[in-house]
Each structure stands twice: as structure tokens, then as C-alpha cells.
Design a protein around this motif. Sequence first.
Motif, PDB file in Angstrom:
ATOM      1  N   MET A 176       5.302  32.076  -8.598  1.00 35.22           N
ATOM      2  CA  MET A 176       4.293  31.948  -7.844  1.00 35.22           C
ATOM      3  C   MET A 176       5.062  31.430  -6.693  1.00 35.22           C
ATOM      4  O   MET A 176       6.135  30.604  -6.830  1.00 35.22           O
ATOM      5  CB  MET A 176       3.315  30.742  -8.641  1.00 35.22           C
ATOM      6  N   ASP A 177       4.130  31.424  -6.044  1.00 38.01           N
ATOM      7  CA  ASP A 177       4.687  30.899  -4.424  1.00 38.01           C
ATOM      8  C   ASP A 177       3.538  29.588  -3.949  1.00 38.01           C
ATOM      9  O   ASP A 177       2.278  29.845  -4.220  1.00 38.01           O
ATOM     10  CB  ASP A 177       4.386  31.826  -3.601  1.00 38.01           C
ATOM     11  N   PRO A 178       4.020  28.498  -4.426  1.00 38.11           N
ATOM     12  CA  PRO A 178       2.856  27.136  -3.868  1.00 38.11           C
ATOM     13  C   PRO A 178       2.473  27.077  -2.677  1.00 38.11           C
ATOM     14  O   PRO A 178       1.586  26.644  -2.190  1.00 38.11           O
ATOM     15  CB  PRO A 178       3.858  26.274  -4.675  1.00 38.11           C
ATOM     16  N   ASN A 189       1.489  29.314  -1.205  1.00 40.29           N
ATOM     17  CA  ASN A 189       0.348  30.123  -0.372  1.00 40.29           C
ATOM     18  C   ASN A 189      -0.642  30.879  -2.299  1.00 40.29           C
ATOM     19  O   ASN A 189      -1.818  32.103  -1.801  1.00 40.29           O
ATOM     20  CB  ASN A 189       0.509  30.982   0.048  1.00 40.29           C
ATOM     21  N   HIS A 238       0.394  33.208  -4.274  1.00 42.20           N
ATOM     22  CA  HIS A 238       0.647  34.376  -4.583  1.00 42.20           C
ATOM     23  C   HIS A 238       1.640  34.352  -5.703  1.00 42.20           C
ATOM     24  O   HIS A 238       2.286  33.556  -6.289  1.00 42.20           O
ATOM     25  CB  HIS A 238       1.706  35.488  -3.310  1.00 42.20           C
TER      26      HIS A 238
END
Lengths: 749, 64
Positions: A700-702, A704, A706
Motif C-alpha cells: 500500500m502507498d500511504p 494515496n 493505492h
Amino acid sequence: MAYLEDFEKLLKERCHQNEVPGCTAACPFRLNIKDIIAKLKKGRFNAAHRVFQNTVGFPAIVAAACDRPCREKCMRNAADAAVDLHALEQAMCRYATRKDPNAYNLPARAERVAVVGAGISGLACALLLCNKKYQVTVFEKSDHIGGSLRDAMDAQLFDEDVQRQFQYEKYECVLSHEVRSIEELAAFDAVYVATGAQADGLGLAASGTGAFATDVPGVFFGGSMRGRTHMQALSDGLLASRAIERYLKTGLMNQPEEEADARFAADPSRYQKKEPVLAANGRYYTEEEAVREAERCELCSCDACMRACDLMRHFDKTPRRIYEEVYVTIRPGTLSRDGTMATRLISTCNRCGVCRSVCPEHIDFGAFFEKSMEEMKKKGAMPWAFHDFWLRDMAFSNGEAACTVLPPGKTEYLFFPGCQLGASDPAYVSRTYAWLREELPGTALHLSCCGIPAQWAGEQELHKAVTDGITATWERLGRLVFILSCPTCMRSFDRYLPGIRWISLYELMAERPSAPALAACREPLAVFDACAAADHPQVRTAVRQVLQKAGIPYEEIPHEDGSLPCCSFGGHAGIAAQRYSERVIERRAAETDRPIVAYCANCRDSFASKEKEAVHILDLLFGLNAGKRPAPTVTERRKNRIRLKRELARVYLGEEPQEEETMKLYISEELKQRMSADLILESDVAEVIRRCEEEDRKLMDPQNGHFIGHKKIMNMTYWTEYLPKEDGFEVFAAYAHRMSLEAEDTKNG
Amino acid sequence: MAEDRKLICHRCGVELVPVKTFFNYLGHNFNTELPACPKCGEVFIPESLVRGRMTAVEQELEDK
């Protein structure tokens, strides 16, 4: 793998590419005219003169006295006028600044050679033997050297050239001495007799064992006494020196006779008209004039295949070069690792057959590549990635998307549209089938692939399984006559399913008055023939008849030698050679300004992929799509096939198949196009997301929110970046790689 | 997409750290450092790496 040796033999015996042009073949010296011209084109008079000098021995004499047999063989004669090689030879002699011969620093040889006759033939032989430091004695009946040629030309020029060429050599010249019998020369190790046209030749006769050999051991003869022209006599002297040297070294008089034969003829119709350059001073060329005249030379060679074949032209490879690269790839010999330089090249052939059709000897490189592909597959040396996508596509066509419609009652025909027609647009198949059912009631239909992707991939067993499956269907349905619409299927059926009788859809349409003709077309279209239609002129004719009947104006696209080059789809070369494939379709698109009408869905879609306006002939006949329809993405191509199958099931089988639950994906148009170019299916992306979600294997990209994850499907590893939405997922990125993560392989067991 | 993205492993809730990661293709094995979860090993390969260096290496190996 004897095919490699067989092909090499074929090339050696029948390929004309390496043969000399007519001018060189006609030249008594076999002068490498193309080499000289290439140097002159760059204004390199010294370099050109050096080649000339090394070949003819006495360049000034030849430039002045040559009777120019090359002239009538020049291919430019048919276009305008022969290249004036005679004037160019004189220009070389005039403008070269380094004309002295090479001084050879070799140890003296003890062998003594007698040359009888100091005419041009004897002098030529003496010159080359002196260069090799043999002990040469020339006997001359008259009181001066030069013989009849010197009498026939500017004697001063003759003497100066002889003096210049012999300036570093020593030989004994015995003037006013007539040799009356060979026995007089018993002290010599070898003899060259060249006593001129009027002489009796000392009673010598040809032995027939080799060039210039007489029936007396060690004695050779040549020149005017054997009916040769002055230039041939000079050439004889040069060549005889080699026969003599061979004799001195081996004791054998078996120098092979030179063969001079140009078997190929260039096609002067493609030569641009270039007026002959005339010397402004009326006597000789200036340097600039000589260069301009040299530029008129086309440096012709047999290059029929290299001009017409996209692969040879693009990679600038000669037939021989291709053979050699493939050879070392298939048989890397003793190299520590495979020298597989042609792996990609083997996968790049479009299998269009153009090479065979334009070659004067019909040498088939497509078949050679096909066989090589099989060998590479057997060795496990062909990267799977080159054909993986299309083999999966074939499996889809013959699995999920396959379907058979067999109407009740008697039937004679079966429509076999192939795998890609319905992939391009389901209506191509459904509308055609509807028409066929009206026209030939009872016509059956079978949706599947003819197996060519496996053949192109060198997968012999797989290919056989597919063709066996088609044969089984044909048997099961009562040996119906197949109606084919895809030119590649036609070629495929001819080669691999010869027992199945077929007729093309277009022949049927041409012969039936009720053929559909909905087109409203005023501007002429350019007919693009599929490469696979090369074998079937009747299909090409039928396509034109159908267009005529429908009142559709059309034009031909002229191709050299009537060849039918590929749109770039053939051979599925696009994965191994993406840039090459793009160049090919761009080249095809540029061959006409008109919009295209194709009768192969792959040709149509290839043009569309380059935004070239193109319709399928069925678009016109059934009033389906306009020419600007974009090429469907790889995902659409699959969805179309499923849609087609469902429609056929609904209309003809009375079934209402349940729509399969598919994951809803939100993908921007731009990303869809990129995925298609990368051959990533939306179903691949869905599988990745399913794995990420079900196994909670995701990043997970914190910033955004995604999610990012991957999954290996068959051989490829796919990645996607996404975000869940209320009823599906929004996709932000999709990409794939061929190399595998090792941990992944262990995990997958 | 920036390559220096700070990603976290969803399952383990920890930030990715550089880990020596092993690959194979066409019988060749090689490794490189890539961000991966220190607990479960879930790895990240950025798109720019796939489209750039990885594609180049794949092609080199195919032509080898």
C-alpha cells in the motif's frame, strides 16, 4: 539437421546474390568493377587505380587498348546508356598520383622460368613471376618487346607502362632469338609459350588437364597464338603465371579454368534515368566528371529478395549472411555458450513467402526460418516469450471461444471463419453466417483456430493436435466442404489439411447474384492483398469481382515483381521484433494514399493500429464499420469472440448462456491502449487483483492509498496498481515482465 | 511513478526495506536489491524498473 547442409548447397548452387555482374563477367580480367566504381564515387582515384593495376598488370596499356566487352553487358543500356568504363579507366590513370607498382621484398626463388615471346601475354606472365621473385628469362624473336599490341597502339605509352611496372623487378630479356624447339629450354623448370597469332606454337597441344597446360610437362601456352584478343592474351599471361607457380610448387598442371558467367539479370526498369556524362573538353573527363559518371553505375547484383523482403531490407542482411547467422545459432559448435545470434531473427520472419516469389530460383527463406524455429524449439533454445501470448490466444479460441453450429437436415458446407475475424468484429462472422444460411441453407459453422500460431511458434506437436482436432470435426460432421474467409487459414488448410476440400467465401459471393452490397463508396479504395493469398489467385480475383459487383471503386497497390508483402502480423513477429513490425506496417501504409480495403481482419487491424484508414471488405458489403474504426485492444478481441459465441448460441442453438461474472474494472482509455500494446489482458489484471485481495498479498502507498500487487500467470508476471471502488476496482497501472521472481517459483511449487 | 515511494506491506503493516531479490529467466539466475517486506518478503518492482532495466536485461538474455 541435414536441412542446414541442404540449404547451404542450395544457396551455393542457385543463389545469384554473390555473383559478379555482367560487366565483370564479360571482362577478360574479371575486374572488380563494383569495387572500383565505389572508390571512384568517393573520388578515390589512387585507391581505384590500385585495384585496377593489381588486376590487369599494365593499367595504362589496358586503359588505352581495351576493346570494352563490358559495355554491352551494362544494365544501364536498357535504361539510357552504358557507364563509360573506358573513360573512367583513363581518368584513373590520369588522376591517380601514386601509380608506381608495389615493391615486393621477398626472398629470391631458385626456379627458372622461360617465357617465349615478349608480347603482352608473355610480359604479363613474366611480370607476375618476377613479383614472386622467380628467375625469369624472356626470349623474343624480334629486336623489341611488345608484339602485335605495341604495333597497334601508342608505342611510347606501351613502353612507359612496361617500364613502370617492371621498375622494381629484374629479368633477363633475350631479343632477336627465336626458340625453335622446346628441347632448347630443357634447363628451365617451367615454360610459358606466347608467341603470338602468326607463330606455329612449337607444335604444342593442349593437354586438357588444366588451364594453359600443354602435353609437355612444365610447358604452358596462351595468348594470341590460341586465338585470343590482345586483352584476353594479357589476361592469359597473368593467369598462366598462377598455373606455372602451382606447377613449380606441386608438380601438377591442373589449374582450374576460370568460369565467367553472370546468371542474374538486374531489372533496369527501376533504374532512374541518368544521362551519360560527356567530357566537356571533348577528350577526357575532369575529376568531377569522372565521379559523376561513376555515380551512374547502379552497382548491380541480384538483390531481388533483399529489395522485396522486409526482413532482409530492414536488417540489411544478404541471403548468405542470414544462412550463416542461423547456422551458428542452430549449431553453436564448440563455443562455451550458445552463439545464438539469430534467435530473434528466426522469430522475425513474417512467413509471407515474398522471398520465394521474387527469387529467380524460388529459394524459400520462409521455409528455412520455419524449420530453424522447429530446431530451436526442440533444443529449448527459443525464448518462450516470443510466442507465448499468441499460443494462449489460440488456446482461448479453441477453448472458451470455440463453438459449433450444425443445423438439422442435410448440409454440404461448413463456414470456418478462423480465430481473428470475429475477434476484430463479431458482426463479420454473424452477418456472413446469416447470409450463408439464407444462401446455402443448412450450412454449419465452426469457430476455432486453424493452428497457425503453433506452426509459427515451431510447436509441432501442438500444431498437430490442433489440425487433428479440425480433421476430427470434419469427419464427425460428415466431411463438409469448408468455407474459408481468412487467407492464412486457406494457406494453412492447403499445407496441413490437404484432405479437406474448401472454397473461399469471396468466390461464393462472386458467383452469387444475391451477394450483399450495401456499400456507399465514391472514393476509390486500395485493395490490400493478404500475403497468404499469394497462393490463391482465384481468391484475389473473386475479391475484386465482389467489389465490382457492389459498385465499389478500387485501385491496385503496385508491388515489385507482383509480390504480396505482409502487413506485419504474419509469423507473430511483433513480440520478438516490435520495432521491425512497426516499420513494416508503416511502410505498407505509405504505399498508398488511398484508404485500404482488406479481406484479412489482421491486415485491416494492423493498418488501423497505425491510424491508416482501412475497412474489411465485409464492412462494405454488410454496411458495418467506417474506415476510421480503431484496432480493437487485445482484451476487446477476446470479448468479441465471447460475444460472438453467445450470439450464435442464442440465434441458432436457442440457448441463453448465462453471462459470466467478471470483475468490474475502471481503466482509462490511455491505459487500455498501453496494456494492449504490452499484450496485457484485462483478465490478467483481474487475476492479479483477485490474488491480492483473496490472499491479502499486496502493498500500500500511504500517500494515496493505492494497492500494488503481482501474480505470475503461466510464464509472465503481471503487476497492477489499483483502488477498490463500490462495484469493482479502479486500475492505475498495469505492467508485466518475463523474468521470474525466484521466491514466486518456490511458492508456486 | 516515483521509484522512491515509501510503501508498506498491507498484511504485516511494516515499511518495505531493501532486500536481495533473486530472479531467473531462460536458465540464467541473477539478483538485485529491491524493496520488500522484512517480515513476509512481499516484494515491489516499480513500473519504471520493469520498462527500463528489466526489459533490457530480458532482451539481452533472449539474444544471448
